[in-house]
Design a protein around this motif. Structure first.
Motif, mmCIF file in Angstrom:
data_model
loop_
_atom_site.group_PDB
_atom_site.id
_atom_site.type_symbol
_atom_site.label_atom_id
_atom_site.label_comp_id
_atom_site.label_asym_id
_atom_site.label_seq_id
_atom_site.Cartn_x
_atom_site.Cartn_y
_atom_site.Cartn_z
ATOM 1 N N THR A 190 21.531 61.560 3.849
ATOM 2 C CA THR A 190 20.785 61.969 2.658
ATOM 3 C C THR A 190 20.255 60.756 1.905
ATOM 4 O OG1 THR A 190 22.208 63.910 2.445
ATOM 5 C CG2 THR A 190 20.938 63.279 0.503
ATOM 6 N N GLU A 193 17.395 58.687 4.524
ATOM 7 C CA GLU A 193 16.794 59.639 5.451
ATOM 8 C C GLU A 193 15.610 59.061 6.216
ATOM 9 O OE1 GLU A 193 15.325 63.006 3.375
ATOM 10 O OE2 GLU A 193 14.372 61.842 1.778
ATOM 11 N N HIS A 194 14.918 58.095 5.657
ATOM 12 C CA HIS A 194 13.736 57.531 6.324
ATOM 13 C C HIS A 194 14.191 56.521 7.380
ATOM 14 C CE1 HIS A 194 9.996 55.159 6.811
ATOM 15 N NE2 HIS A 194 9.421 56.320 6.579
ATOM 16 N N ARG A 291 9.023 56.702 -0.012
ATOM 17 C CA ARG A 291 8.627 57.604 -1.094
ATOM 18 C C ARG A 291 7.492 58.520 -0.656
ATOM 19 N NH1 ARG A 291 9.395 52.965 -4.368
ATOM 20 N NH2 ARG A 291 7.166 52.500 -4.241
ATOM 21 N N SER A 293 6.766 59.424 2.333
ATOM 22 C CA SER A 293 7.271 60.359 3.336
ATOM 23 C C SER A 293 7.973 61.542 2.665
ATOM 24 C CB SER A 293 8.224 59.633 4.290
ATOM 25 O OG SER A 293 8.766 60.518 5.229
ATOM 26 N N ARG A 294 8.782 61.237 1.610
ATOM 27 C CA ARG A 294 9.464 62.317 0.898
ATOM 28 C C ARG A 294 8.457 63.243 0.208
ATOM 29 N NH1 ARG A 294 13.064 58.172 -0.647
ATOM 30 N NH2 ARG A 294 12.012 57.976 -2.672
ATOM 31 N N GLN A 295 7.450 62.681 -0.407
ATOM 32 C CA GLN A 295 6.437 63.480 -1.107
ATOM 33 C C GLN A 295 5.647 64.356 -0.145
ATOM 34 O OE1 GLN A 295 4.202 60.564 -3.283
ATOM 35 N NE2 GLN A 295 5.845 60.178 -4.760
ATOM 36 N N ARG A 297 6.696 65.765 2.503
ATOM 37 C CA ARG A 297 7.496 66.883 2.976
ATOM 38 C C ARG A 297 7.689 67.964 1.917
ATOM 39 N NH1 ARG A 297 10.654 62.675 4.946
ATOM 40 N NH2 ARG A 297 12.285 63.120 3.412
ATOM 41 N N ARG A 298 7.349 67.665 0.674
ATOM 42 C CA ARG A 298 7.568 68.633 -0.397
ATOM 43 C C ARG A 298 6.424 69.658 -0.448
ATOM 44 N NH1 ARG A 298 9.439 64.280 -5.044
ATOM 45 N NH2 ARG A 298 11.534 63.929 -4.204
#
Length: 298
Positions: A190, A193-194, A291, A293-295, A297-298
């Protein structure tokens, strides 16, 4: 026989060559430099040189030690500062023994000729390309040169503590706070994760601590809270370089890179390889990529 005859016989050979060489060898190996006003600092550098595997740095050190007995203390200290940087630099370059011997041979030849071995472009200089290669290797030091990662951390430990520790190197091991491997459901997954960011953090100097062998075995691939308990609640000595992790609530990429930057600043003060400045853009790029990459996926 021919060698002893060339210096005036066996007695002169023993008194003029063999005895001084044996004495200088013993001084260097035992890090004894009391003859110099700055002997404490010279002894400290000799201790760190003696940490290195092998002894290929010794011939130029012995030669300079013997032929510069009338040199100023400042100049002798400058020589050993330069030799320390050069010797560790050659190891960071991952040069084989034969290449290192050739480089030290050139240094010995320059000392015999009376050349200024401390000036720019001298035999202890490293090229720009070599310094870039050093920075590249240092960014993943445990993966590329494991034995040196422990020496670096122990040396940083001395610098952070403000004094030289008398430690048995065999009692201490390098531990990855963020483990190299962990379960798919682990908290580490968690927090990191990247994949590219996780890989960079895992091998970062900022992710490495020095603990006992028993602590290393117990820490294994556990989560951060469990590792903290093992580092600090087991009754074992805690080195100054590990102590700051005691109060950390979590171990995120930003914390790894912040510690890395602080340690690089110390190393730049020791050797001046420009680690901190060269690393900063890479870190910002990795964090931005994670960052984004997380955005996405949202």
């Amino acid at each position: 026989r021919s060698l002893s005859n060339s210096v005036g016989g066996a007695e002169r050979f023993v008194l003029d060559i063999l005895k001084p060489s044996a004495e200088s060898f013993d001084d260097l190996r035992r890090a004894r430099a009391e003859r110099w006003p700055q002997g404490g600092e010279i002894s400290r550098l000799l201790t760190y040189l003696n940490w290195l595997p092998g002894s290929d740095w010794l011939p130029p050190a012995m030669l300079y030690w013997q032929v510069n007995t009338a040199s100023s203390s400042d100049r002798m200290l400058s020589f050993f500062k330069a030799l320390d940087r050069y010797s560790y630099g050659l190891r960071f370059l991952r040069l084989g023994a034969s290449k290192r011997v050739a480089r030290y041979g050139a240094l010995c030849a320059a000392i015999r000729k009376g050349e200024d071995v401390l000036g720019p472009g001298g035999p202890m200089s490293l090229s720009g390309a070599e310094e870039r290669n050093i920075r590249y290797n240092m960014h993943e030091i445990y993966d590329r040169i494991p034995v040196l990662s422990k020496l670096i951390l122990l040396r940083l430990n001395d610098r952070i503590a403000g004094r030289q520790h008398s430690l048995d190197h065999g009692d201490w091991t390098v531990e990855h706070v963020l483990p190299r491997k962990f379960a798919a459901q682990s908290q580490w997954r968690t927090w990191f994760e990247h994949p590219a960011l996780r890989a960079a953090c895992t091998e970062s100097l900022g992710n490495l601590v020095i603990v006992s062998k028993a602590q290393n075995d117990r820490a294994a691939n556990h989560d951060f809270a469990r590792k903290q308990a093992i580092y600090f609640d087991g009754g074992a000595s805690v080195l100054p370089i590990t102590e700051p992790l005691r109060t950390a609530k979590e171990w995120l990429p930003e914390a790894v890179f912040a510690r890395e930057a602080a340690l690089y600043e110390h190393l730049d003060a020791i050797w001046g390889f420009g680690l901190a400045a060269s690393r900063a853009p890479q870190v910002q790029e990795l964090l931005a990529e994670a960052r984004n990459s997380r955005q996405a996926r949202r």
